[in-house]
Design a protein around this motif. Structure first.
Motif, PDB file in Angstrom:
ATOM      1  N   PRO A  98       0.750  -1.132   0.015  1.00  0.00           N
ATOM      2  CA  PRO A  98      -0.080   0.093   0.189  1.00  0.00           C
ATOM      3  C   PRO A  98       0.854   1.155  -0.008  1.00  0.00           C
ATOM      4  CG  PRO A  98      -0.730  -1.478   1.767  1.00  0.00           C
ATOM      5  CD  PRO A  98       0.477  -2.102   1.099  1.00  0.00           C
ATOM      6  N   LYS A 108       1.204   2.973  -6.958  1.00  0.00           N
ATOM      7  CA  LYS A 108       0.572   2.227  -8.066  1.00  0.00           C
ATOM      8  C   LYS A 108      -0.390   2.846  -8.857  1.00  0.00           C
ATOM      9  CE  LYS A 108      -0.804  -1.307  -5.251  1.00  0.00           C
ATOM     10  NZ  LYS A 108       0.002  -0.671  -4.193  1.00  0.00           N
ATOM     11  N   SER A 139      -5.979  -0.903  -8.798  1.00  0.00           N
ATOM     12  CA  SER A 139      -6.437  -1.343  -7.185  1.00  0.00           C
ATOM     13  C   SER A 139      -7.398  -2.543  -7.296  1.00  0.00           C
ATOM     14  CB  SER A 139      -7.084   0.138  -6.611  1.00  0.00           C
ATOM     15  OG  SER A 139      -5.970   0.776  -6.414  1.00  0.00           O
ATOM     16  N   GLU A 193      -8.196  -4.874  -5.827  1.00  0.00           N
ATOM     17  CA  GLU A 193      -8.645  -5.240  -4.652  1.00  0.00           C
ATOM     18  C   GLU A 193      -9.704  -4.515  -4.087  1.00  0.00           C
ATOM     19  OE1 GLU A 193      -5.291  -1.868  -4.101  1.00  0.00           O
ATOM     20  OE2 GLU A 193      -5.541  -3.927  -5.187  1.00  0.00           O
ATOM     21  N   SER A 222      -3.531  -3.306 -11.395  1.00  0.00           N
ATOM     22  CA  SER A 222      -2.546  -3.126 -10.404  1.00  0.00           C
ATOM     23  C   SER A 222      -3.135  -3.739  -9.282  1.00  0.00           C
ATOM     24  CB  SER A 222      -2.399  -1.650 -10.127  1.00  0.00           C
ATOM     25  OG  SER A 222      -3.260  -0.881  -9.646  1.00  0.00           O
ATOM     26  N   CYS A 279      -2.610  -4.964  -4.901  1.00  0.00           N
ATOM     27  CA  CYS A 279      -1.902  -4.514  -3.415  1.00  0.00           C
ATOM     28  C   CYS A 279      -1.273  -5.800  -3.038  1.00  0.00           C
ATOM     29  CB  CYS A 279      -2.825  -3.919  -2.550  1.00  0.00           C
ATOM     30  SG  CYS A 279      -2.199  -3.545  -1.128  1.00  0.00           S
ATOM     31  N   SER A 280      -0.010  -5.877  -2.751  1.00  0.00           N
ATOM     32  CA  SER A 280       0.444  -7.148  -1.943  1.00  0.00           C
ATOM     33  C   SER A 280       0.224  -7.167  -0.416  1.00  0.00           C
ATOM     34  CB  SER A 280       1.618  -7.338  -2.349  1.00  0.00           C
ATOM     35  OG  SER A 280       2.741  -5.742  -2.052  1.00  0.00           O
ATOM     36  N   LYS A 329      -2.579  -6.763   1.095  1.00  0.00           N
ATOM     37  CA  LYS A 329      -3.876  -7.137   1.602  1.00  0.00           C
ATOM     38  C   LYS A 329      -4.088  -8.590   1.515  1.00  0.00           C
ATOM     39  CE  LYS A 329      -6.220  -2.826   0.872  1.00  0.00           C
ATOM     40  NZ  LYS A 329      -7.694  -2.334   0.503  1.00  0.00           N
ATOM     41  N   HIS A 367      -5.506   4.190   4.833  1.00  0.00           N
ATOM     42  CA  HIS A 367      -4.314   3.524   5.013  1.00  0.00           C
ATOM     43  C   HIS A 367      -4.625   2.337   5.800  1.00  0.00           C
ATOM     44  CE1 HIS A 367      -2.716   6.887   2.736  1.00  0.00           C
ATOM     45  NE2 HIS A 367      -3.038   7.475   3.912  1.00  0.00           N
TER      46      HIS A 367
END
Length: 1527
Positions: free
Chosen positions: A344, A348, A439, A441, A468, A470-471, A473, A658
């Motif tokens: 996060p 990205k 995103s 996710e 893209s 998020c790694s 989550k 965040h």
């Protein structure tokens, strides 16, 4: 304006709020001056916030955006908080001549060189500084200086206004007068007091007008106020609402009748104006939805956000160049999507937006670029809305037809359309298409799914997909990797270099018109050594941008977590620890976020927060108590980018942006019991515990005694209107009740509430309802929640067919759970009672279940799944990947994720029906064989075809095909007809070819790896053996265990080395190279055989059933006591890896556009026992003793009749008839069972005795009985053969009635046979033929009366109880109501839907007012005898064999083995009747009335003759609805 404010708060706002809620809107009042001290209400910060909030309201409101209450005060003019250097010098020049004034100004302003350009900043007064006269003097000095500077032309008019205008004028200017596109939701209420001028001159103490410090009237302010009112009247007269009040010293006094009337009128005008503005905007939006304005708005939204994101983009040039090279290199051939991933805040989104801008330069200026920043708009938050907008945009860009409405209805069809659209674009060989999805996710379904079936695993040429992810989550990147399997397509977004990080902060400072002094810059970079994380850099920037040049900042924290703790500490210092803790705690505790209106309501319910707020002053109202909105707006402004706005359910929700900040908030504010307390208050809010005028006690510090005050929070009903559900409550309440530990309330308000279940299902779909049960079930003890959840899962076929509508859900729940109402009274019993209450109060005609009659939960059937493909023909399970591979009639291979119950791949290529499918390579590959004579090898992870083998099998579509894979040898063996081929799995080369005898084709084959042998069984029962390595023949032998049967199917069992073979008359044999032996026998021909992966279970399909066997030393033995029953012929099955589940696919003509398969639980015997259904497969059922006993031919021996005790759920006895039973009838009053046999004999069994069996011989030898019928009084019995009818008398006798006759015998003398018959007490017989002919025969006169024929086989004929009417039904789904006196039909009802295979049975109600009919589409309908209206329709999942009327409804046995027992409830007035088929998308009924046709014909004759205009006008026109046409 305090009285006006309170009047609006008390009455008007709640009324508008209710109105908005009914239209699916949320009503929020932003009054920043309510509930705070006067000094706070008029300070500089409040004014700036008011203007910012005003802009926000204008941007987001769908109705009233600005309301002004204008009286006789102009208000104070505030000192500007910031003066730019050039403007400062102009003012300073005018004040040079007055040193005292210049010094006063210099004392209050300080130069900030960090501003660009440098500016002078107003210094905030200290804690002990007074703000009175000195600030007024400063205002006056600056005004004079600005006036002179304006006269000399040194400053602009706009700059001059900053010193002249009051706060009120600034707000009205911003909210109304500066608008160029009309009033845009503005309203101004003008209050004028009569004789005010005379009174204010007489009494200088009156504060109703602006006064100077000495108490004199401020004439300048009065002139400016008058000018302001004039400008409003001139520019926007339509927004003014003027009120004249009589003079009163205490201004507006609600006790004064005239003033009370004014306040009432004010509220009424506000309500009317606001509601009108809302409706106007909704109409505009509706027009926009019809002309694609929604799409253009969606595109503009994402482009606007993209422009903001790229404004401060820097670095990443190497990554951008690398992406460009990949796009160019893969443009001409198929490729996988590109996935950019990172933690996060790594940047990205900015990278994706920059890519979108650079794509035309990378691939050419004509490239079509589509960008979506997922989760930032309502449409991009869900996969369905996202794909819908993408399809529309791409179709418009390429000039392709837009998606049709039927595609948009189902998510699976939208996914398939999107994937097909990409290939269509590719084949046009036109401009390249690049779709960027940021995103992933943030798409709702991503976080809880193992795969993303909507995301194409590969892209065709000239189509590029960049996503893209998020790694940070859990599960997100895994889900993407299961969809896009090429690891080379995953590129990590790395942190920026330290130089790039400094450049990023510099760009951010430039964009915000700020800079830093050298010392501050050094301090900043010393705190962030080598930091290149954009998220952390932005946090540092947000802090540094607040530094003035004269500020001496403290060093920043070196880690993001410490920065966030410092942020929280700083917020606590500014806004108070309690407010920060509670506001952020509620946001983090929410399931999906909270809207601003919801958060302010929740804070208004928090007593500790209110006590802290009102510790220094008292609330402005004695009746209500609210949290002051200003305090939240100040906190929200300081939170800045730490808050994210997320669209959901048509609202904008606030959430912590965040993940790390959310963790910090949990650590600081939600530890221990605080977490449950926060969830508890949120649960109270969404329950509506303190809404609708319910007051809540509180003790405020300055009051000292408890106050019972209304908090004026939004009401929380389940439904705001008949069509608008409270989606926020539905999504949030279960979550908060669960996490606050209030489990009993959770059961009562949610899981055990039919109102909740119905509302959640109807508004959110079955998936969301099941998700709630899945969320709560692990935390609750007992099996009840599981039973309800399974019952909802079993409702799916009805929902797929009819839509999720209230009556369907109530019927399904009651008919499935009634079995358990007594054994589980707390939850299940209560749900059943609620459903019964709903039916009692239902204002429409409805069928009310009186007991359970649908397959209950707890049984073997777990779910019925429907896909976008039709006609399942083959199945195979991918063990490791939990995938089910399904072959279909239309040549599609569909791949299902069986954990998610959704399609992940649609594999196309075959042009003919897929005959068999085999999975291998640890579940990652599959090979399919089709009627198109090809084999295709598929990668199940990527969804791509590896290669095609043209196998050249039999052209005869009836010849079976089989596949066997030997992974060790990398060989696939294909057998079809008289050919067997062996192919290399890696090279697709032919290894050997075996050709057999074309006159005796092979029906089934097996590759026995342990014996290196190929084995095949031919149609003539010859077993052939070959070497599996060379194809050399090893011998032949004849089957010895089976005679007079032909093989139909087979399956190999590798460990013992034999094949299980099924035969045409139900036999199952074990065949090996050494010989064969009989295993068992099924009631019908074996359709397929399949084993589990470990070969411990065997499934045999026959007809509509599947029987499960367990392996033993001798072969296999029966595993389950009952067979798995289906609605139609079963075609295929597959076991899951753990042998806990079997999936079966059957034909289902009812669902033509798609097909369904069933998921069965093989472990169900360990669950609570469910009532056993009666086991009838013939449909020949009879019922006695008001439904207590069921009679049907015995399974496996149709010469016996089973007597089933419904209460016990077991066979009570069996009657031996010595011949196959063809039909059954029960004389309930006479207590006789009539059994018509294939031999033509009718045996009559007394129900209360087994001794005195009567025999009625046939008129001719060896003529089977076709059907029988009893008259309504049971005086007559009619027995119909092919062309002969016997009419017999039933007379009283002792000990049982006596059957005499036949009294009459007549012959039809027609070439077709009799299909159905009915007999009247006067010996008239009505009979229908197999070709649709219908006759009434009067036996006493030997006279036949032909009736108008049906177009197909007559399936039922029934006479009314008064024997004046009759009803007939046919296979063409036509029901006719006949007047037997004139031998003509009164009404015809025909179904013209895409599938309705006809009428199965029918009967009249006891009072002859209604006709109950069972249709072969598995539904029951109710038809009005009076006017031919279709009153009710109910889907019952199984064909009804016969319908028997009761005093208030009917009973009916079904093919599933249950007895339907229902009451028909019809209100006396049907004026408000709803459409009984309004959600049945595939049904249209047409009713014809003979009387109407005759009237229409007469009217036509009058029209032809030119007569009868008045009479013509009286004739009613045809009434057409979506589902019913009355002609």
């Amino acid at each position: 304006m305090d009285a006006e404010r309170e009047a609006l708060q008390t009455t008007a706002y709640p009324e508008v709020q209710t109105f908005c809620q009914k239209h699916g809107l949320m009503f929020e009042v932003v009054d920043l001056r309510w509930g705070i001290q006067h000094t706070q209400a008029t300070d500089h910060m409040t004014t700036e916030l008011c203007l910012e909030e005003l802009d926000r309201c204008r941007k987001t409101s769908l109705g009233p955006a600005f309301v002004a209450l204008l009286g006789d005060q102009y208000g104070p003019c505030l000192v500007p908080t910031l003066i730019e250097e050039e403007e400062w010098e102009a003012l300073k020049a005018q004040l040079t001549a007055r040193p005292g004034d210049l010094e006063l100004v210099a004392q209050h302003f300080r130069r900030d060189e960090n501003a660009v350009p440098p500016s002078y900043v107003l210094q905030a007064p200290g804690p002990g500084d007074a703000r009175g006269p000195e600030e007024a003097t400063l205002t006056s000095v600056l005004r004079c200086g600005a006036q002179e500077a304006r006269r000399l032309g040194l400053i602009t008019q706009e700059q001059w206004h900053r010193y002249q205008r009051s706060v009120i004028e600034w707000e009205i200017e911003r909210g109304l007068l500066s608008l160029t596109d009309g009033e845009q939701g503005a309203t101004v209420f003008l209050r004028e007091i009569q004789d005010l001028n005379r009174h204010i001159l007489e009494d200088c103490a009156l504060k109703m007008v602006d006064r100077l410090a000495d108490g004199c009237l401020d004439t300048d302010a009065q002139h400016l106020l008058s000018s302001l009112k004039g400008r409003i009247a001139d520019r926007q007269p339509g927004v003014l609402r003027a009120h004249r009040l009589p003079w009163s010293r205490d201004l507006v006094n609600p006790k004064n009748k005239a003033h009370a009337r004014y306040l009432q009128e004010l509220g009424e005008q506000f309500v009317a104006r606001a509601n009108h503005q809302v409706l106007e905007r909704l109409r505009e939006l509706e027009v926009g939805r019809q002309d694609l304005a929604w799409l253009y708005q969606e595109i503009r939204h994402h482009l606007g956000l993209s422009a903001e994101a790229t404004g401060t983009f820097c670095g990443r040039q190497e990554l951008l160049a690398r992406v460009g090279r990949r796009l160019r290199q893969s443009d001409s051939h198929p490729h996988t999507p590109l996935v950019l991933f990172g933690p996060p805040g790594i940047g990205k989104t900015a990278l994706m937006c920059e890519l979108a801008e650079q794509v035309p330069g990378l691939l050419g200026c004509k490239t079509v670029t589509v960008l979506r920043l997922l989760g930032t708009s309502q449409m991009s938050r869900g996969a369905h809305g996202l794909l819908r907008s993408l399809c529309f945009q791409v179709c418009l860009a390429y000039g392709l037809p837009l998606p049709p409405a039927q595609v948009l209805e189902a998510h699976a069809r939208v996914v398939q359309f999107f994937h097909t659209l990409l290939h269509t674009v590719s084949r046009r060989n036109f401009e390249s298409l690049v779709i960027l999805l940021d995103s992933v996710e943030d798409v709702d379904s991503t976080r809880r799914r193992r795969r993303l079936p909507w995301l194409p695993p590969r892209c065709p040429p000239r189509v590029h997909l960049i996503v893209s992810a998020c790694s940070g989550k859990p599960g997100v990147l895994d889900a993407v990797q299961r969809t896009v399997t090429d690891r080379e397509s995953f590129w990590e977004v790395e942190p920026l270099s330290s130089i790039q990080g400094q450049e990023m902060v510099r760009l951010l400072l430039v964009a915000s018109r700020r800079t830093l002094s050298p010392g501050q810059r050094d301090l900043l970079w010393a705190s962030l050594p080598e930091c290149g994380h954009p998220g952390q850099l932005r946090l540092a920037f947000e802090e540094a941008r607040k530094w003035a040049s004269f500020t001496v900042p403290a060093p920043l924290a070196s880690t993001a977590e410490d920065m966030l703790h410092e942020l929280c500490a700083r917020l606590e210092q500014t806004h108070g620890q309690l407010l920060v803790a509670r506001a952020l705690g509620y946001l983090v505790s929410s399931r999906h976020g909270l809207s601003e209106a919801e958060l302010k309501d929740v804070l208004s319910l928090d007593d500790e927060v209110l006590q802290a707020v009102y510790q220094d002053w008292t609330p402005p109202s004695k009746e209500l108590l609210r949290f002051p909105p200003l305090l939240w707006v100040r906190l929200r402004r300081d939170l800045g980018t730490c808050l994210a706005r997320r669209p959901a359910d048509g609202f904008t929700l606030l959430a912590v942006a965040h993940r790390q900040l959310a963790e910090v908030i949990r650590e600081r504010y939600l530890s221990g019991p605080e977490k449950a307390t926060r969830h508890g208050l949120l649960a109270d809010f969404f329950l509506g515990a303190w809404s609708q005028g319910i007051k809540k006690l509180i003790t405020l510090p300055l009051v000292g005694k408890p106050l019972n005050l209304d908090r004026k929070v939004a009401p929380q009903p389940l439904w705001f209107s008949d069509t608008v559900a409270n989606l926020r409550k539905l999504k949030e309440l279960p979550y908060h009740l669960l996490h606050s530990g209030r489990l009993e309330e959770l059961k009562q308000e949610v899981l055990g509430s039919m109102s909740w279940i119905c509302c959640r299902g109807v508004s959110g779909g079955m998936e969301s309802l099941l998700d709630d049960f899945d969320l709560c079930a692990p935390h609750l003890d007992g099996p009840e929640v599981g039973l309800v959840r399974e019952a909802l899962q079993l409702c799916r076929p009805a929902v797929e067919l009819r839509g999720l509508e209230r009556s369907i859900l109530y019927t399904e729940i009651l008919a499935r759970l009634h079995f358990f109402a007594t054994s589980h009274p707390a939850l299940v019993g209560e749900l059943c009672q609620q459903a019964q209450r709903w039916f009692r109060e239902c204002p429409h005609p409805v069928l009310v279940p009186l007991g359970g009659f649908l397959q209950p939960p707890g049984g073997p059937l777990r779910a019925t799944l429907t896909g976008c493909h039709k006609g399942i023909t083959a199945m195979a399970w991918s063990l490791e990947e939990r995938l089910l591979v399904v072959g279909t009639q239309e040549g599609i291979v569909a791949v299902w994720d069986m954990e998610e119950h959704q399609v992940v791949h649609i594999l196309t290529g075959h042009t003919g029906e897929v005959r068999c499918v085999t999975v291998f390579a640890r579940g990652t590959q599959a090979i399919s064989a089709s009627k198109d004579r090809s084999l295709r090898l598929w990668n199940l992870l990527s969804g791509q075809e590896k290669f095609t083998i043209w196998d050249g099998g039999s052209r005869d579509p009836a010849v079976p095909q089989s596949l066997h894979v030997d992974e060790a040898k990398k060989v696939v063996y294909s057998a079809s007809g008289s050919k067997v081929n062996a192919w290399n799995l890696e090279t697709a080369e032919l290894i050997f070819h075996i050709r057999g005898d074309a006159s005796d084709p092979w029906i089934c084959s097996a590759a026995l790896a342990s014996q290196a042998t190929l084995l095949a069984v031919s149609e003539g029962s010859v077993v052939s053996l070959w070497s599996s390595a060379t194809g050399k023949e090893q011998g032949k032998q004849h089957l010895s265990s089976i005679k007079e049967e032909t093989p139909t199917c087979g399956v190999s069992v590798q460990k013992p080395g034999y094949m299980v073979v099924g035969f045409s008359k139900g036999s199952i044999s074990l065949v090996s190279p050494e010989g064969d032996s009989l295993l068992g026998k099924l009631p019908e021909a074996v359709g397929f055989l399949v084993t589990s992966e470990d070969e411990s279970l065997l499934a045999a399909g026959f007809g509509r059933s599947v029987r499960i066997f367990l392996a033993n030393a001798q072969g296999f033995q029966r595993f389950m006591a009952t067979d798995l029953e289906h609605e139609d012929t079963v075609e295929a099955a597959a076991f899951d890896p753990e042998n806990n589940v079997i999936v079966t696919g059957s034909r289902d003509a009812l669902i033509q556009q798609s097909s369904s398969f069933k998921v069965w639980d093989l472990t169900y015997t360990r669950k609570p026992r469910t009532p056993a259904p009666f086991l009838d497969r013939t449909g020949l059922t009879a019922v006695s003793h008001n439904g207590s006993y069921i009679y049907f031919p015995k399974i496996g021996d149709k010469s016996k009749v089973t007597i089933w005790d419904l209460a016990e759920g077991a066979e009570q006895d069996a009657l031996d008839t010595s011949n196959e039973v063809r039909c059954l009838e029960v004389a309930e009053q006479a207590k006789l069972l009539f059994t018509g046999l294939v031999s033509g004999i009718v045996l009559v069994f007394p129900l209360d005795s087994r001794q005195d069996v009567m025999c009625i011989p046939p008129p001719e030898a060896r003529k089977a009985v076709n059907c029988m019928a009893l008259s309504k009084g049971e005086e007559r019995l009619a027995i119909a053969y092919d062309s002969t009818v016997l009419v017999l008398d039933i007379n009283p006798g002792d000990p049982c009635p006596v059957v005499d006759g036949p009294t009459y015998t007549f012959y039809t003398q027609l070439p077709t046979t009799i299909a159905s018959v009915a007999v009247l007490a006067d010996c008239r017989v009505m009979y229908g033929m197999t070709n649709g002919d219908l006759f009434l025969y009067a036996c006493a006169r030997s006279q036949v009366f032909p009736l108008e024929a049906h177009g197909s086989r007559v399936t039922c004929v029934e006479v009314s109880h008064q024997e004046q009417l009759a009803v007939s039904g046919s296979e063409e789904a036509l029901l006719c109501l006949w007047d037997l006196d004139v031998c003509k039909w009164k009404f015809e009802m025909s179904c013209t839907n895409s599938y309705c295979p006809g009428v199965q049975c029918a009967c009249f109600s006891k009072d002859d007012k209604y006709v109950y009919a069972g249709l072969r589409d598995r539904s029951v309908i109710v038809w009005s005898v009076l006017d031919g209206t279709l009153l009710a329709s109910q889907f019952v999942h199984a064909i009804v064999n016969r319908i028997i009327p009761t005093s208030n409804g009917f009973i009916a046995p079904t093919r599933h083995g249950y007895l339907i027992r229902e009451r028909f409830q019809c209100p006396s007035s049907r004026t408000s009747q709803q459409d009984p088929l309004k959600n049945f998308k595939k049904a249209v009924w047409m009713v014809k009335s003979r009387q109407r046709e005759e009237l229409a014909a007469a009217a036509g004759a009058l029209q032809d003759s030119g007569l009868g205009g008045a009479q013509r006008n009286e004739c009613k026109s045809n009434k057409r609805s979506q589902v019913c046409l009355i002609v």
